[in-house]
Design an enzyme around this catalytic site. Structure first.
Site, PDB file in Angstrom:
ATOM      1  N   PRO A 169       0.832  -1.212   0.000  1.00 30.54           N
ATOM      2  CA  PRO A 169       0.000   0.000   0.000  1.00 30.54           C
ATOM      3  C   PRO A 169       0.860   1.254   0.000  1.00 30.54           C
ATOM      4  CG  PRO A 169      -0.579  -1.468   1.827  1.00 30.54           C
ATOM      5  CD  PRO A 169       0.672  -2.003   1.200  1.00 30.54           C
ATOM      6  N   GLU A 170       0.568   2.151  -0.920  1.00 29.56           N
ATOM      7  CA  GLU A 170       1.262   3.439  -0.985  1.00 29.56           C
ATOM      8  C   GLU A 170       0.358   4.492  -0.337  1.00 29.56           C
ATOM      9  OE1 GLU A 170       4.243   3.995  -2.147  1.00 29.56           O
ATOM     10  OE2 GLU A 170       4.683   2.089  -3.097  1.00 29.56           O
TER      11      GLU A 170
ATOM     12  N   ARG B  53      22.441  18.592  -5.749  1.00 34.16           N
ATOM     13  CA  ARG B  53      22.392  17.127  -5.640  1.00 34.16           C
ATOM     14  C   ARG B  53      22.593  16.464  -6.991  1.00 34.16           C
ATOM     15  NH1 ARG B  53      19.718  14.528  -0.655  1.00 34.16           N
ATOM     16  NH2 ARG B  53      19.274  16.362   0.582  1.00 34.16           N
TER      17      ARG B  53
ATOM     18  N   ARG C 223       1.320 -11.183   5.597  1.00 30.72           N
ATOM     19  CA  ARG C 223       2.780 -11.208   5.786  1.00 30.72           C
ATOM     20  C   ARG C 223       3.212 -10.666   7.147  1.00 30.72           C
ATOM     21  NH1 ARG C 223       5.662  -9.270   0.397  1.00 30.72           N
ATOM     22  NH2 ARG C 223       7.444 -10.063   1.577  1.00 30.72           N
TER      23      ARG C 223
END
Ligand SMILES: [Zn+2]
Length: 270
Positions: free
Chosen positions: A2-3, A151, A109
Site C-alpha cells: 500500500p502506498e 544534488r 505477511r
C-alpha cells in the site's frame, strides 16, 4: 504494497464507521506483527474515537486518552463488518465498536503494526522525524528547489527519498515526472527553477487522482494489496514500455534506476 493513496483511501473508507464510536472490545488473535502488539492497547477499550488521521502511511486513531497507531505494512488491509463475522486466515485483530460493527485487520505477511501511545503521536519515535506530506503546503516549489540544489542524484530518486518527502512511490514519481515533462534520470540539480512549481503540481495531481479513484471504487471494503484498478487505466508511462505515449504516440522507454524500473516518453520529457 500500500502506498500513500491507498492508505488515504483506507482512511476515508473507514472514517465514517469509526468516528464518534466507542471501542467496546479488542480481540487479538495474533499479536506477532512487525512489532508485538503491546498489552497497553487494551486501554483503548471503553474509549470513544475522536478522529482518524493519517501521517505518511500511519493511520492515527485518536481516542479520548491515547492514540492507536496502525501501519498496513506490505500486505495489510482493514475492513468494516458486523462484529461476530467468522474470521478468515490472517484476520489478526478485531476492534469491536458500539455500532455492532468491527474493524478487522488482515495481514498475511505480518509486516503491519498496531501500537498504542498516550503521548502526542506525532512525537512517537516512528513518526517524529518524518518528512513533509506531499499534499501539505510545506511541500512546495521552494522546498523542492532547496532540497534539489547541488544534488547529483536523479530527480526521480530525490522524489522517492522518504527523508525529503513521504509517500511518493515508484508509480507516482514516474507519472508525476511525465506530467511535469522531466526525464526521471535528469540530475536533481539540473532541474530548472521554473520546472519546480510544475513538478509539485504534478505530484499532487497524480496522488489526488489515485485517491479519488480509490475513493470511488472502494467503500467499506478496502483492499490495500495494490493500487485501485481504476487508476491503472489512467497511467501514462508506468509499466507501459514500448506502448505509444498517450500524448505524442512515441514508444515509452524503460530504464532501471537504483534497482527500480522507470518509464518515460523520450519526446514529452526532457
Ligand atoms: Zn510523449
Amino acid at each position: 504494497m500500500p502506498e500513500l493513496p491507498e492508505v488515504e483511501t483506507t482512511r476515508r473508507g473507514i472514517e465514517p464507521a469509526v468516528t464518534a464510536r466507542t471501542v467496546e472490545r479488542i480481540v487479538i488473535r495474533e499479536p506477532r506483527l512487525r512489532w508485538r502488539i503491546p498489552d497497553e492497547l487494551m486501554e483503548a477499550e471503553g474509549q470513544r474515537v475522536q478522529q482518524l488521521r493519517r501521517r505518511a502511511k500511519y493511520l492515527l486513531f485518536d481516542l479520548e486518552r491515547g492514540t492507536m497507531i496502525l501501519h498496513l505494512g506490505m500486505s495489510g488491509s482493514l475492513r468494516v463488518m458486523p462484529a461476530g463475522t467468522a474470521p478468515l486466515p490472517h484476520d489478526h485483530v478485531d476492534i469491536v465498536l458500539d455500532s455492532g460493527n468491527c474493524l478487522r485487520f488482515n495481514d498475511p505477511r505480518r509486516f503491519g503494526s498496531l501500537l498504542w501511545t498516550t503521548e502526542d503521536p506525532l512525537t512517537h519515535p516512528l513518526l517524529k522525524s518524518l518528512a513533509p506530506e506531499p499534499l501539505s503546503p510545506e511541500f512546495n516549489a521552494d522546498y523542492l528547489a532547496r532540497v534539489a540544489r547541488g544534488r547529483s542524484v536523479a530527480i526521480k530518486q530525490l522524489l522517492m527519498n522518504s527523508q525529503l518527502v513521504v509517500g511518493v512511490g515508484n508509480i507516482y514519481a514516474s507519472e508525476a515526472l511525465f506530467h511535469a515533462g522531466i526525464r526521471p534520470q535528469r540530475r536533481a540539480a539540473a532541474v530548472r527553477r521554473y520546472e519546480f512549481p510544475r513538478l509539485v503540481r504534478a505530484v499532487r495531481k497524480v496522488l489526488n487522482a489515485a485517491i479519488r479513484s480509490g475513493g470511488t471504487t472502494l467503500r467499506d471494503y478496502v483492499n490495500a494489496a495494490g493500487m485501485p484498478g481504476y487508476f491503472r487505466q489512467k497511467l501514462y508511462v508506468y509499466e507501459r514500455a514500448g506502448e505509444p505515449c498517450r500524448v505524442c504516440a512515441t514508444p515509452i522507454k524503460h530504464i532501471v534506476q537504483g534497482n527500480r524500473s522507470s518509464y518515460y516518453c523520450p519526446k514529452c520529457q526532457k
